[in-house]
Structure formats: structure tokens, C-alpha cells
Design a protein around this motif. Structure first.
Motif, short mmCIF file in Angstrom:
data_model
loop_
_atom_site.label_atom_id
_atom_site.label_comp_id
_atom_site.label_asym_id
_atom_site.label_seq_id
_atom_site.Cartn_x
_atom_site.Cartn_y
_atom_site.Cartn_z
N ILE A 207 -17.38 8.09 -4.70
CA ILE A 207 -18.53 8.14 -5.96
C ILE A 207 -19.40 7.56 -4.70
O ILE A 207 -19.58 7.78 -3.23
N ASP A 208 -20.53 8.04 -5.31
CA ASP A 208 -21.99 7.82 -4.76
C ASP A 208 -21.52 6.98 -3.08
O ASP A 208 -22.42 6.51 -2.50
N ASP A 209 -21.49 5.01 -3.82
CA ASP A 209 -21.95 4.59 -3.24
C ASP A 209 -20.73 3.85 -1.95
O ASP A 209 -21.00 2.58 -1.36
N GLN A 210 -19.76 5.15 -1.96
CA GLN A 210 -19.04 5.33 -0.95
C GLN A 210 -19.16 6.16 -0.36
O GLN A 210 -18.19 6.30 1.06
N VAL A 211 -20.28 7.05 0.24
CA VAL A 211 -19.84 7.52 1.21
C VAL A 211 -20.32 7.28 2.14
O VAL A 211 -21.04 5.36 2.80
N TRP A 212 -20.05 7.67 3.33
CA TRP A 212 -20.11 7.24 4.37
C TRP A 212 -21.46 7.52 5.50
O TRP A 212 -22.19 7.39 5.24
N GLU A 213 -21.68 8.66 6.37
CA GLU A 213 -22.32 8.94 6.62
C GLU A 213 -22.76 10.71 6.31
O GLU A 213 -21.71 11.49 6.71
N GLU A 214 -23.84 10.66 6.60
CA GLU A 214 -24.62 11.86 6.09
C GLU A 214 -23.95 13.14 4.91
O GLU A 214 -23.44 14.06 5.36
N GLY A 215 -23.47 12.21 4.00
CA GLY A 215 -22.84 12.71 2.71
C GLY A 215 -21.21 13.23 3.59
O GLY A 215 -20.94 13.97 1.57
N ASN A 216 -20.90 12.36 4.28
CA ASN A 216 -19.22 12.82 4.26
C ASN A 216 -18.39 11.73 3.71
O ASN A 216 -19.13 10.01 3.69
N TYR A 217 -17.11 11.55 3.31
CA TYR A 217 -16.24 10.70 2.95
C TYR A 217 -15.04 10.31 3.56
O TYR A 217 -14.28 11.49 4.02
N VAL A 218 -14.54 9.34 3.71
CA VAL A 218 -13.55 8.94 4.55
C VAL A 218 -12.29 8.46 3.11
O VAL A 218 -13.03 7.79 2.03
N LEU A 219 -11.26 9.29 3.00
CA LEU A 219 -10.69 8.61 2.24
C LEU A 219 -9.65 7.09 2.25
O LEU A 219 -9.30 6.84 3.13
N ASN A 220 -10.17 6.40 0.64
CA ASN A 220 -9.98 5.24 1.09
C ASN A 220 -9.36 4.98 -0.26
O ASN A 220 -10.20 4.93 -1.07
N ASN A 221 -8.26 4.58 -0.33
CA ASN A 221 -8.15 3.56 -2.02
C ASN A 221 -7.75 2.98 -1.55
O ASN A 221 -6.96 1.54 -0.96
N THR A 222 -8.24 2.20 -2.40
CA THR A 222 -8.53 0.45 -3.16
C THR A 222 -7.83 0.61 -4.31
O THR A 222 -7.83 -0.93 -5.30
N LEU A 223 -7.36 1.63 -5.50
CA LEU A 223 -7.31 1.27 -6.25
C LEU A 223 -5.66 1.07 -6.95
O LEU A 223 -4.93 2.23 -6.68
N PRO A 224 -5.32 0.45 -6.87
CA PRO A 224 -3.61 -0.10 -7.38
C PRO A 224 -3.05 1.09 -7.59
O PRO A 224 -3.37 1.89 -9.17
N LYS A 225 -2.20 1.29 -7.43
CA LYS A 225 -1.24 2.81 -7.98
C LYS A 225 -0.67 2.38 -9.57
O LYS A 225 -0.77 3.31 -10.66
N ASN A 226 -0.15 0.86 -9.89
CA ASN A 226 0.23 1.43 -11.29
C ASN A 226 -1.15 1.16 -11.86
O ASN A 226 -1.13 1.77 -12.81
N ASP A 227 -2.16 0.65 -11.29
CA ASP A 227 -3.91 0.46 -12.05
C ASP A 227 -3.95 2.05 -12.11
O ASP A 227 -4.81 2.41 -13.69
N PHE A 228 -4.20 2.78 -11.14
CA PHE A 228 -4.98 4.10 -11.29
C PHE A 228 -3.59 4.81 -12.91
O PHE A 228 -4.12 5.64 -13.53
N LEU A 229 -1.96 4.64 -12.57
CA LEU A 229 -1.48 5.07 -13.90
C LEU A 229 -2.28 4.46 -15.09
O LEU A 229 -2.27 5.77 -15.92
#
Length: 708
Positions: A385-407
């Protein structure tokens, strides 16, 4: 000793840059053809040194001849220490060491020496200590100006080109005008470094008590990040030795706070950006305090220790994510870090063609094209998502949503989620394979490979997968064949390597892994190797105290007694652990006393600064609290051993023999027709039993709390 004030007399207002962290060669020697410049490093085998073999700087390797040249020509020495996957080392190379103007200044006024800190950790320790004395921090690249006798007069890290030129000009001029003052300062600073490394030998022994361990952990707990795990700070390192000790303590004392801290830390790192969710494996550290954006190096020592820690944590929790991460990490190591003969490389670079992390990060448009209809689900799980972009439009895969909440948010079942995750990783893996890979440092380091053996064995204990045991045996055989030349251990091996140096950590870690192989395989030949390595180390590195030198000194390198943990555990702590375990196995009172005295010398350090003494903390737990011997003897010993290993047990030696043996714990206990489990504590043994459950019940009767 007013080191800081003297320091600024010589350097004026020079500012030491902060510690910053690319590899241009992967497994093949640098060729002299088509290069304008070639220096003496062309004759080395270290990947890092070979990277600099065609700089216009007339680099020398560390040697007596290089310092003799400096003395004969009355020149100062530039010492530059780094390693092949260090990003800022190579930024400085490109800016300064490949620059003709800078090279002329260095060649005219100095003798310049390059050191690979992974080949010579002793040299790195010495000059990093000096750097910390004058600046309060250290890091790489470490660039020093030193006298022809090795004593430093200036130390810093990364410097921009103009700043570096000014430093060189100031010191060369000062040496010509005031050589005696510079020698005086250098002597004072060298004495300060020596004092640091002599201090552990001067410490008084202190009783090892539970109260002192409690005090150390209580003080340490004030540093814990209760939300994100790890220690509070702008950057975060995982530090597996610390977490391993805390997990042992939490189980031993049923301490919920410590247990929650370790598991919270592990939960955050296995889901965070510091873990490579596509290829597997952990990066070296996080550049932020939420494990989101890593520094993209992958080091063997980190991954080896994390395999061990996660395997132990799985036994305690049954958390399937830990099991998956172990499997993925070991698969990554075997695929990318293993040479064809079975040794494991030391590191994989952060950069590709000078760009940090480019191999690992993703642009939103790329992910949309690859994942198609699944992109929305993927982006929710991995924070695209836009506020999680790293540098030059690149993203690092980073999960902060627990699996059960995601389900719950997506109405997916657990099975559907696992299927999607496997599909996503497969698609991204295939896409990534089309990119140019980062290069690797192909040195085979004895101590780091020994850590991997321990990690593989812990994975085998936890999961019972024979491939992990087979690989541990394979790595041990590799080290025996290539790193143990003419009955002499070496720290680093590459093809045609000339390095003869070896350090306490190589003997201590390999002795520990040999003992671990004995515990798992029941093959006493591994025990023999472990004891041979311990005996050799105790002779080679003996000091005037009960602690051991890290290195063998010479005219240019002082003796070092190092006791604190770094990115790998303290070699002295591992020596003490080895003495304790072999001592219990053989009722060797001398070994047990040696371990006790070594621990007693560090008790105060742990009590006052436990965060730096995690490996010692593991030893102190085994000495301050009851220690158990679980002995299985008989034809089914291996089967019962494997059953026991699936349970998280602390402060225990678990050993067995399927044949008659004269080893003290096995002597007179073998019968041909049956297999018995003996549970002992403090030279007192319960009656032999036949089942693992009965053995655990006997531990409960002794007062063991770990099964609660």
C-alpha cells in the motif's frame, strides 16, 4: 589516559562517519588481463581482497613484509578493513580507492594494507576496539592510519573522497613534522586497547547464583521492545544467542514475561521484511525498529543460529510457521550458499551492480502483472500500500496482519490461504530467477559452518527429518577434509587458500558441533574429535587466567581475551559449555571445575550487562540451577533418544549408547535384551525406566519445572 583529547590534537575537527554497511567476484579468481592496474592482492584468495586487486592503490595484504616496507621507507600505514558484502566498503572503493588522485596520495605517502575482517577477525577486533575508544562506535569499512609498528593514530569508518584526502594530507604532514608526538599518542592508544583485552583476565571470580542471573535479566528486560520484540533501538539485530538463553530461562523458571518476549520477537521477524518470503533465509539486520526494511545481506552465521533457535521454539510451541521458516531457510542455504563439495559460503551480497536490495524488492505494477486477480489479497497480506513504499516505488514484502485476522477479513479458509501462499511464492520465485543474482563470498569459514551443523542437528531433533542429520554429517566431513589440513585447523578455506590463521572460535564451535553429533548419532568417534579439539584449543590459546586467548599473538597483533558475544557467541563461553557437557558425560571433575571457574569470572558481567553475554547466560543457567543427565543405554537407544528430542528440555545432557561402553555415564548399564533410561541429577540417579514418559516423570520428581 586522555585518549579523546589527544586524538583531536592530531585530527583537528575531522568527523568520523557513522557505521555503514557489494561483491564483484563469485568463485573465480580475478584475472590480470585487460586491467590498467594490478596490485599485490592479485595473489590472495579472499574474495574481498581480490575485489581490490585492480585498484590504482598499491594495496598489500597484511604481512610482516608490508610493515617492514613502511619502516624502511619511514611511512605511515593505511589499514582498510572490510568484507565482500559490505555496501559502504565498496562505495568508498568507488569514490576513493579507484580514484587516481587519491591513489597517488596513498601510494606516495603511505603503505596501504587491505584486510578481510572475516579472514582476520582478530585484527578487526583490535582496531575496532581502538575505534570505539576514540569515537564510541565502530563499523565497516574501518579505515585507520597506523604506525609501522601497528599502533593506530587515526581510526574512522566511511569517508567521502574529499574528507579522506584531507585526512591523508593532515596525517602525512603531521608525521613529517611531529613524528615523536604521533608515536607518543599511538603508544598510548595501543596501551588502551591492550588494557581492554587484558581486563577479563584480571576479574575476580564471583559465586554463580540464581539471584545474579535474575538481576541481569531484570536489568536487560528494561531494553525489551514489548510491541515489536528485540531490543529498543533505531535498528534491530535478531541476536539468536540471547534469545536462546532467554527461552531456556523462561522454561526453566516458568517466566512468562521472558517467554512472551522471545516468542513475540520470533513472530515479528518470521513475518517481517527481515525474512525473505520468496527465497527463504534471513537478512542481517533491520534498518528500522519494526523489522520492515532489512539491510539486504544474508550471512551464514545468522541463518545457522536462527535455524537452531526456531527449531527449539517449535518444540516448545508447535508453531507451524517456525517449522516452515526452518525448512525454507535450510532450502535457501543448500540452493544458494553451498558449494559442490558440501561447504557453505559465508555471505550473499546486499547489492546487485551497486544497487542495494534490487534483487529482493518489488514494484507495485510488477506484482499486479504477476499475481493478476490475486494482487488485492496479496497486497493486503504483505502491505503493498502507498504508505508502505520503501524507495523509488519499491516494496519489501512485510506482513503485520496476523493470519487469523487476515482469514477473517477475506473469508478464506486456512487451507485456501496455504494454497494461495504457495502459488504466490512460486510465481514470484520464478520471476526473481530472471533477475541478476547478488554475488557471494565463497570463503568456507570453519566456525560459521560449525554453527550450521548445530542448526541442522536442532532441526533434526525437532522434526525428525533425516535430510537434516545427513547434511550435518556432510558439513562435518567437508570441514574435516578441507579446513583441517595436515592435522592443523584453519579458519577460512578457499581453493588454493594460503591462510594459516585459526582462532579460538574455530576450535570451540567445531568441538561443540562434534559433541552434538555424538549426542544425536551415538557415534563415540565424534566425542573423540570433540575432546581432541578441546585439548588442542586449551593448549594453543592458554593464558595466565582461566580464560583463553582468542588468537595467537605476534609482534604486530596483541593477544586478545574476548568474552562478550558479538554476532556469534563468545568462543570462551562455548569452551566453558563444552567443558561442562563433557565433564558431566565422563564425570570429569577437572572439566567441571574449569567450566565453573570460567563462568564465575563472567558472572558480574552478566549481572551488569546481560545483553552482551547471552552465551554465558546459557552456561550460568546450567550451573546455578539443577542440571540433569538423561542417559539411554540399550539396543533401542537411538529410537528413544529421538522421541525425547522432540520435547523442549533445558539444563540437561541427553546422551545414549546402543552398545556396551566404558564412558562413565554408560559404564555397567548395558544389557543385550533391553533398553533403559536413567535420569540423574547431582550424582544421584533414579531407578532405570523403559519409557520416555516415565523418564519425564522422574525429572518432575527431581523438581524439574520445564514440562509445565
Amino acid at each position: 589516559m586522555k585518549i579523546n583529547s589527544l586524538f583531536f590534537v592530531f585530527v583537528g575537527v575531522l568527523v568520523l562517519s557513522s557505521c555503514r554497511e557489494q561483491n564483484k567476484n563469485d568463485g573465480e579468481a580475478v584475472k590480470q588481463d585487460d586491467h590498467e592496474f594490478t596490485n599485490d592482492l592479485i595473489n590472495e584468495t579472499s574474495p574481498y581482497l581480490l575485489q581490490h586487486a585492480h585498484n590504482p592503490v598499491d594495496w598489500k595484504a597484511w604481512s610482516d613484509d608490508a610493515f617492514k616496507k613502511a619502516a624502511d621507507e619511514n611511512k605511515l600505514v593505511v589499514l582498510s578493513v572490510g568484507y565482500s558484502t559490505c555496501h559502504w566498503c565498496h562505495v568508498m572503493e568507488e569514490e576513493s580507492f579507484e580514484d587516481a588522485e587519491v591513489a597517488k596520495l596513498m601510494n606516495d605517502k603511505f603503505v596501504s594494507i587491505k584486510v578481510d575482517r572475516e579472514e582476520r577477525p582478530d585484527l578487526d577486533m583490535v582496531y575496532q576496539t581502538a575505534l570505539q575508544l576514540v569515537n564510541g562506535t565502530g563499523g565497516w569499512p574501518m579505515n585507520a592510519i597506523i604506525m609501522p609498528n601497528g599502533s593506530p593514530v587515526f581510526l574512522g569508518t566511511y569517508h567521502e573522497k574529499e574528507n579522506w584526502k584531507n585526512i591523508l594530507a593532515k596525517f602525512s604532514t603531521e608525521y613529517e613534522k611531529n613524528p615523536d608526538k604521533m608515536k607518543e599518542y599511538a603508544t598510548m592508544l595501543a596501551d588502551g586497547v591492550q588494557e581492554v583485552y587484558e581486563q577479563p583476565a584480571k576479574q575476580m571470580a564471583n559465586a554463580i547464583t540464581p539471584n545474579k542471573i535474575e538481576n541481569g535479566i531484570k536489568q536487560w528486560s528494561t531494553m525489551w521492545d514489548k510491541d515489536w520484540g528485540g531490543n529498543i533501538g533505531q535498528q534491530k539485530f535478531i541476536l539468536p544467542a540471547n534469545l536462546t538463553m532467554l527461552l531456556d530461562y523462561a522454561v526453566l523458571q516458568q517466566n512468562v514475561e521472558a517467554k512472551n518476549h522471545v516468542l513475540n520477537t520470533l513472530d515479528k521477524v518470521v513475518q517481517g521484511g527481515i525474512y525473505d518470503h520468496v527465497d527463504g533465509g534471513f537478512f542481517r539486520y533491520s534498518t528500522d525498529d519494526t523489522w520492515k526494511v532489512p539491510h539486504f545481506e544474508k550471512m551464514l552465521y545468522d541463518n545457522a543460529q536462527l535455524v537452531s533457535l526456531l527449531s527449539k521454539a517449535y518444540k516448545l510451541t508447535g508453531n507451524e510457521v517456525y517449522k516452515i521458516r526452518v525448512s525454507e531457510t535450510l532450502a535457501f542455504l543448500k540452493s544458494e550458499m553451498r558449494n559442490e563439495d558440501g561447504g557453505y559460503f559465508s555471505a550473499m551480497d546486499a547489492d546487485t551492480n551497486g544497487e542495494e536490495g534490487v534483487y529482493y524488492v518489488w514494484k507495485k505494477q510488477e506484482l499486479e502483472a504477476l499475481l493478476k486477480d490475486d494482487f488485492e489479497l496479496f497486497s493486503l497480506y504483505f502491505n503493498i500500500i502507498d504508505d508502505q513504499v520503501w524507495e523509488e516505488g519499491n516494496y519489501v514484502l512485510n506482513n503485520t496482519l496476523p493470519k487469523n485476522d487476515f482469514l477473517k477479513k477475506t473469508d478464506l479458509t486456512a487451507a485456501e490461504f496455504e494454497k494461495k501462499m504457495a502459488s504466490w511464492k512460486s510465481v514470484l520465485y520464478e520471476a526473481r530467477q530472471k533477475r541478476q543474482k547478488p554475488t557471494k563470498d565463497y570463503k568456507i569459514l570453519t566456525s560459521w559452518n560449525a554453527l550450521l551443523i548445530d542448526g541442522l542437528l536442532e532441526a533434526y531433533k525437532a522434526f525428525g527429518d533425516d535430510q537434516y542429520l545427513d547434511e550435518a554429517v556432510s558439513v562435518f566431513k567437508y570441514l574435516n577434509q578441507y579446513n583441517y589440513k595436515n592435522e592443523q585447523l584453519v579458519h577460512s578455506y578457499t581453493k588454493d587458500s594460503k591462510q594459516k590463521e585459526v582462532f579460538l572460535e574455530d576450535y570451540a564451535f567445531l568441538a561443540k558441533s562434534a559433541f552434538s553429533l555424538f549426542e544425536v548419532t551415538l557415534d563415540a568417534d565424534y566425542l573423540t574429535v570433540s575432546k581432541e579439539l578441546m585439548n588442542a584449543a586449551s593448549e594453543k590459546y592458554k593464558s595466565n587466567s582461566e580464560l583463553f586467548y582468542y588468537n595467537v599473538s605476534n609482534d604486530l597483533v596483541p593477544s586478545i581475551i574476548n568474552t562478550s558475544d558479538g554476532v556469534v557467541p563468545s568462543a570462551n563461553a562455548i569452551m566453558a559449555q563444552n567443558y561442562l557437557h563433557i565433564g558431566h558425560l565422563e564425570y570429569n571433575k577437572g572439566f567441571l571445575k574449569k567450566a565453573e571457574v570460567m563462568g564465575s569470572l563472567i558472572t558480574s558481567d552478566f549481572e551488569n550487562h546481560a545483553v552482551s553475554y547471552g552465551a554465558w547466560g546459557t552456561l550460568l543457567l546450567e550451573q546455578a540451577y539443577p542440571f540433569y543427565e538423561i542417559v539411554i543405554v540399550g539396543k533401542d537407544a537411538e529410537k528413544l533418544m529421538n522421541e525425547i528430542h522432540k520435547t523442549f528440555i533445558v539444563n540437561s545432557l541427553i546422551v545414549g549408547s546402543s552398545v556396551e561402553s566404558d564412558i562413565s555415564l554408560f559404564k555397567d548399564r548395558y544389557t543385550e535384551d533391553d533398553t533403559f533410561i536413567y535420569v540423574c541429577q547431582d550424582n544421584t540417579c533414579k531407578l532405570p525406566v523403559k519409557t520416555v514418559g516415565d523418564g519425564f516423570e522422574q525429572m518432575n520428581n527431581f523438581g524439574y519445572q520445564g514440562f509445565k
